[in-house]
Design a protein around this motif. Structure first.
Motif, mmCIF file in Angstrom:
data_model
loop_
_atom_site.group_PDB
_atom_site.id
_atom_site.type_symbol
_atom_site.label_atom_id
_atom_site.label_comp_id
_atom_site.label_asym_id
_atom_site.label_seq_id
_atom_site.Cartn_x
_atom_site.Cartn_y
_atom_site.Cartn_z
ATOM 1 N N SER A 1 0.828 -1.206 0.000
ATOM 2 C CA SER A 1 0.000 0.000 0.000
ATOM 3 C C SER A 1 0.866 1.261 0.000
ATOM 4 O O SER A 1 0.588 2.215 -0.735
ATOM 5 C CB SER A 1 -0.924 -0.006 1.220
ATOM 6 O OG SER A 1 -1.710 1.143 1.255
ATOM 7 N N MET B 1 2.345 1.724 -3.454
ATOM 8 C CA MET B 1 1.342 2.207 -4.412
ATOM 9 C C MET B 1 1.032 3.679 -4.165
ATOM 10 O O MET B 1 0.897 4.454 -5.117
ATOM 11 C CB MET B 1 0.081 1.344 -4.327
ATOM 12 C CG MET B 1 0.303 -0.031 -4.913
ATOM 13 S SD MET B 1 -1.054 -1.241 -4.804
ATOM 14 C CE MET B 1 -2.511 -0.343 -4.570
ATOM 15 N N ALA B 2 0.936 4.083 -2.902
ATOM 16 C CA ALA B 2 0.661 5.486 -2.586
ATOM 17 C C ALA B 2 1.813 6.378 -3.047
ATOM 18 O O ALA B 2 1.590 7.475 -3.565
ATOM 19 C CB ALA B 2 0.420 5.654 -1.086
ATOM 20 N N GLN C 1 1.605 6.695 -6.896
ATOM 21 C CA GLN C 1 0.372 7.251 -7.472
ATOM 22 C C GLN C 1 0.590 8.611 -8.148
ATOM 23 O O GLN C 1 0.101 8.813 -9.263
ATOM 24 C CB GLN C 1 -0.717 7.351 -6.394
ATOM 25 C CG GLN C 1 -2.081 7.698 -6.944
ATOM 26 C CD GLN C 1 -2.590 6.684 -7.967
ATOM 27 O OE1 GLN C 1 -2.415 5.494 -7.795
ATOM 28 N NE2 GLN C 1 -3.188 7.164 -9.028
ATOM 29 N N MET D 1 1.832 8.325 -11.653
ATOM 30 C CA MET D 1 0.928 7.791 -12.666
ATOM 31 C C MET D 1 0.391 8.908 -13.563
ATOM 32 O O MET D 1 0.212 8.708 -14.764
ATOM 33 C CB MET D 1 -0.229 7.037 -12.007
ATOM 34 C CG MET D 1 0.193 5.807 -11.218
ATOM 35 S SD MET D 1 1.019 4.559 -12.202
ATOM 36 C CE MET D 1 -0.350 3.944 -13.150
ATOM 37 N N THR E 1 7.276 15.107 -8.158
ATOM 38 C CA THR E 1 6.967 13.692 -7.890
ATOM 39 C C THR E 1 8.048 12.734 -8.366
ATOM 40 O O THR E 1 8.137 11.624 -7.866
ATOM 41 C CB THR E 1 5.629 13.272 -8.533
ATOM 42 O OG1 THR E 1 5.698 13.445 -9.937
ATOM 43 C CG2 THR E 1 4.479 14.054 -7.954
#
Length: 154
Positions: free
Chosen positions: A49, A52-53, A56, A59, A82
């Motif tokens: 998790s 993925m955070a 993100q 993305m 980012t």
């Protein structure tokens, strides 16, 4: 082999826990193994998790901006914040770690010298330690001052 960026998952750990659960003889032992199994699962899933955070925001960078200049600036700003900044963040910590390691080495060298003196007739050859050079950080350019437009029409 794990796919790039994935957390290592060792199914054997869970298989061993299942075997242990199948062999329990008491409720307390079953509770302990249940807690251990679920903590392991939660730790793995929390790691996934967190990955993925962290990924993100990147993305959004997979889609190029339109020809709108404001969207291009937003995309570039997002790319810097980012993608680039997380790679450069260690540069803020590493110099401090180098200073801490250098201080620790000095303390070790003093202890080695004291121990050699205490032992007497002891000569220690100190291996060299190479401290890395710190790279020069880029200077942030100063932006030119901009006068506000005259909207009064005069």
């Amino acid at each position: 082999m794990n796919p790039q960026g994935s957390l290592p998952f060792n199914a054997e750990t869970f298989d061993r826990l299942a075997d242990q659960i199948n062999a329990v003889q008491s409720c307390a032992e079953l509770q302990g193994l249940t807690d251990e199994a679920m903590q392991s699962a939660n730790a793995l899933l929390a790691g996934i998790s967190a990955q993925m955070a962290a990924l993100q925001p990147m993305m959004a960078l997979l889609s190029p901006p339109s020809v709108n200049p404001a969207q291009i600036v937003t995309w570039i700003t997002s790319f810097i914040s980012t993608f680039l900044q997380p790679y450069v963040k260690p540069m803020l910590v590493l110099p401090l770690q180098i200073a801490q390691i250098t201080a620790a080495i000095a303390k070790l060298q003093a202890a080695i010298d004291a121990a050699a003196s205490r032992i007497g007739s002891c000569s220690i050859e100190m291996p060299s330690v190479t401290v890395p050079d710190l790279p020069k950080l880029p200077e942030v350019p100063e932006l030119p001052s901009v006068e506000p437009p005259n909207l009064s029409g005069s």
